[in-house]
Enzyme design. Structure first.
Site, PDB file in Angstrom:
ATOM      1  N   PRO A  89       0.827  -1.229  -0.061  1.00  0.00           N
ATOM      2  CA  PRO A  89      -0.021  -0.105  -0.048  1.00  0.00           C
ATOM      3  C   PRO A  89       0.727   1.281   0.101  1.00  0.00           C
ATOM      4  O   PRO A  89       0.203   2.097  -0.319  1.00  0.00           O
ATOM      5  CB  PRO A  89      -0.604  -0.005   1.353  1.00  0.00           C
ATOM      6  CG  PRO A  89      -0.308  -1.581   1.533  1.00  0.00           C
ATOM      7  CD  PRO A  89       0.617  -2.133   1.259  1.00  0.00           C
ATOM      8  N   GLU A 116       3.458  -8.481   8.866  1.00  0.00           N
ATOM      9  CA  GLU A 116       3.227  -7.029   8.849  1.00  0.00           C
ATOM     10  C   GLU A 116       4.054  -6.455   7.974  1.00  0.00           C
ATOM     11  O   GLU A 116       4.209  -5.100   7.996  1.00  0.00           O
ATOM     12  CB  GLU A 116       3.588  -6.785  10.356  1.00  0.00           C
ATOM     13  CG  GLU A 116       2.072  -6.849  11.276  1.00  0.00           C
ATOM     14  CD  GLU A 116       1.705  -8.521  11.235  1.00  0.00           C
ATOM     15  OE1 GLU A 116       2.512  -9.487  11.583  1.00  0.00           O
ATOM     16  OE2 GLU A 116       0.637  -8.575  11.086  1.00  0.00           O
ATOM     17  N   ARG A 154      -2.213  -9.254 -20.871  1.00  0.00           N
ATOM     18  CA  ARG A 154      -3.001  -9.393 -21.844  1.00  0.00           C
ATOM     19  C   ARG A 154      -2.775  -7.975 -22.754  1.00  0.00           C
ATOM     20  O   ARG A 154      -3.490  -7.952 -23.682  1.00  0.00           O
ATOM     21  CB  ARG A 154      -4.537  -9.182 -21.179  1.00  0.00           C
ATOM     22  CG  ARG A 154      -4.652  -8.072 -20.245  1.00  0.00           C
ATOM     23  CD  ARG A 154      -5.873  -7.977 -19.362  1.00  0.00           C
ATOM     24  NE  ARG A 154      -7.355  -7.733 -20.052  1.00  0.00           N
ATOM     25  CZ  ARG A 154      -7.520  -6.604 -20.680  1.00  0.00           C
ATOM     26  NH1 ARG A 154      -6.688  -5.811 -20.654  1.00  0.00           N
ATOM     27  NH2 ARG A 154      -8.614  -6.624 -21.547  1.00  0.00           N
ATOM     28  N   ASP A 169      -9.919  -1.382 -24.775  1.00  0.00           N
ATOM     29  CA  ASP A 169     -10.836  -1.621 -23.074  1.00  0.00           C
ATOM     30  C   ASP A 169     -10.817  -0.196 -22.643  1.00  0.00           C
ATOM     31  O   ASP A 169     -10.161   0.679 -22.986  1.00  0.00           O
ATOM     32  CB  ASP A 169      -9.786  -2.419 -22.431  1.00  0.00           C
ATOM     33  CG  ASP A 169     -10.183  -3.853 -22.734  1.00  0.00           C
ATOM     34  OD1 ASP A 169     -11.173  -4.142 -23.129  1.00  0.00           O
ATOM     35  OD2 ASP A 169      -9.409  -4.482 -22.151  1.00  0.00           O
TER      36      ASP A 169
HETATM   37  C1  9WO Z   1      -0.546  -5.657   8.211  1.00  0.00           C
HETATM   38  C2  9WO Z   1      -0.740  -5.001   9.616  1.00  0.00           C
HETATM   39  C3  9WO Z   1      -1.196  -5.599  10.866  1.00  0.00           C
HETATM   40  C4  9WO Z   1      -1.083  -4.695  12.187  1.00  0.00           C
HETATM   41  C5  9WO Z   1      -0.497  -3.442  11.934  1.00  0.00           C
HETATM   42  C6  9WO Z   1       0.190  -2.887  10.855  1.00  0.00           C
HETATM   43  C7  9WO Z   1      -0.006  -3.793   9.530  1.00  0.00           C
HETATM   44  N1  9WO Z   1       0.448  -3.556   8.539  1.00  0.00           N
HETATM   45  C8  9WO Z   1       0.216  -4.603   7.724  1.00  0.00           C
HETATM   46  C9  9WO Z   1       0.350  -4.603   6.374  1.00  0.00           C
HETATM   47  O1  9WO Z   1       0.530  -3.831   5.588  1.00  0.00           O
HETATM   48  N2  9WO Z   1       0.738  -5.726   5.994  1.00  0.00           N
HETATM   49  C10 9WO Z   1       1.125  -6.099   4.428  1.00  0.00           C
HETATM   50  C11 9WO Z   1       0.313  -7.425   3.881  1.00  0.00           C
HETATM   51  C12 9WO Z   1       2.630  -6.413   4.569  1.00  0.00           C
HETATM   52  C13 9WO Z   1       3.118  -6.269   2.913  1.00  0.00           C
HETATM   53  C14 9WO Z   1       2.122  -7.398   2.163  1.00  0.00           C
HETATM   54  N3  9WO Z   1       0.758  -7.297   2.565  1.00  0.00           N
HETATM   55  C15 9WO Z   1       0.039  -6.393   1.741  1.00  0.00           C
HETATM   56  C16 9WO Z   1       0.086  -5.779   0.516  1.00  0.00           C
HETATM   57  N4  9WO Z   1      -1.210  -5.813   1.916  1.00  0.00           N
HETATM   58  N5  9WO Z   1      -1.718  -5.200   1.046  1.00  0.00           N
HETATM   59  C17 9WO Z   1      -1.049  -5.170   0.107  1.00  0.00           C
HETATM   60  C18 9WO Z   1      -1.204  -4.607  -1.149  1.00  0.00           C
HETATM   61  C19 9WO Z   1      -0.593  -4.567  -2.439  1.00  0.00           C
HETATM   62  C20 9WO Z   1      -0.649  -3.884  -3.380  1.00  0.00           C
HETATM   63  N6  9WO Z   1      -1.411  -3.004  -3.574  1.00  0.00           N
HETATM   64  C21 9WO Z   1      -2.546  -2.885  -2.371  1.00  0.00           C
HETATM   65  C22 9WO Z   1      -2.340  -3.640  -1.197  1.00  0.00           C
END
Ligand code: 9WO
Length: 245
Positions: A89, A116, A154, A169
């Site tokens: 993120p 995490e 794609r 698209d």
């Molecule tokens: C989990 C967490 C738990 C307690 C406190 C803080 C925390 N942060 C996270 C977290 O961000 N975990 C991530 C899970 C670690 C990297 C991989 N993860 C992930 C990637 N979640 N969401 C994505 C992601 C990737 C691309 N676009 C949007 C979301």
């Protein structure tokens, strides 16, 4: 094009990629997919890939060494035209133009985190870029990696049956799609717009462009601000606005 995914759940990525357009591209040899598990690059009895965060706090962080070693292994058969991307993120928002640029690479290594997060020094030293699907959190990067692979595959030559489809698209021209209809012509009181049954291809094309402009104006005005409309497009959008009133 070659994709390498670094993940603690290799079977999840391998299995999902077999389905549909990506699966066919793999079968046809247009795309190769390798999955790599950092657990195979540990050296201790317990195959430890994570550890507690310095500074305290909830949960676990993925360790530097297994990730570093597995990325080196993925790069080994190395192509010059290669990028390492961490999905999180905190990354740059993914767009159609980012996917389109990436489709020119010969190798893309995607790092899917879990827990995490991962040791920041791996992001600094081993990753070229960080990409985000949007402002939300999921449980790991695997689904994000699959989305990136699908979106790029794609766009590759000879993947979609109709060579034009990917270019036509939604988003390839910065507009939302026009509405689509198929048989039957009438569902209860809902009829298919007359123009689509007219056989007048120029009129159909104008109607579709007007709908695409109108829907983008209604649902995603932020996208329209990015574009400069032609005189014809301005005229069609003005017509759409009058018609919804
Ligand atoms: C989990 C967490 C738990 C307690 C406190 C803080 C925390 N942060 C996270 C977290 O961000 N975990 C991530 C899970 C670690 C990297 C991989 N993860 C992930 C990637 N979640 N969401 C994505 C992601 C990737 C691309 N676009 C949007 C979301």
């Amino acid at each position: 094009m070659r994709f390498d995914v670094i993940t603690l759940f290799p079977e999840m990525v391998q299995h999902a990629a077999q389905v549909g357009v990506t699966g066919k591209a793999i079968d046809n040899g247009i795309v190769t997919l390798n999955v790599w598990n950092p657990r195979d690059y540990t050296h201790d009895r317990h195959k430890t890939v994570d550890d507690r965060p310095f500074g305290g706090g909830q949960g676990m962080v993925m360790k530097y060494q297994p990730l570093h070693d597995v990325v080196c292994a993925a790069k080994q058969n190395d192509s010059a035209n290669c990028k390492v991307v961490y999905l999180s993120p905190q990354g740059k928002p993914l767009t159609q133009s980012l996917l389109s640029e990436a489709s020119q690479l010969s190798q893309l290594i995607l790092v899917a985190g879990r827990y995490e997060g991962i040791d920041e020094r791996f992001i600094q030293r081993d990753c070229d870029e960080e990409w985000s699907l949007g402002d939300y959190v999921i449980s790991g990067g695997e689904l994000a990696a699959l989305i990136v692979i699908d979106g790029i595959t794609r766009l590759l030559p000879n993947v979609l049956g109709n060579a034009q489809s990917a270019q036509e698209d939604s988003h390839s021209d910065g507009l939302l799609d026009y509405p689509q209809f198929t048989r039957p012509e009438l569902i209860d009181d809902m009829a298919v717009p007359d123009v689509l049954l007219s056989g007048n291809h120029a009129a159909i094309e104008r109607w579709r462009l007007k709908q695409a402009l109108g829907r983008t104006w209604q649902k995603r005005p932020d996208l329209l601000k990015e574009k400069t409309l032609s005189a014809e497009q301005e005229r069609l959008l003005a017509q759409f606005k009058v018609e919804v009133d």
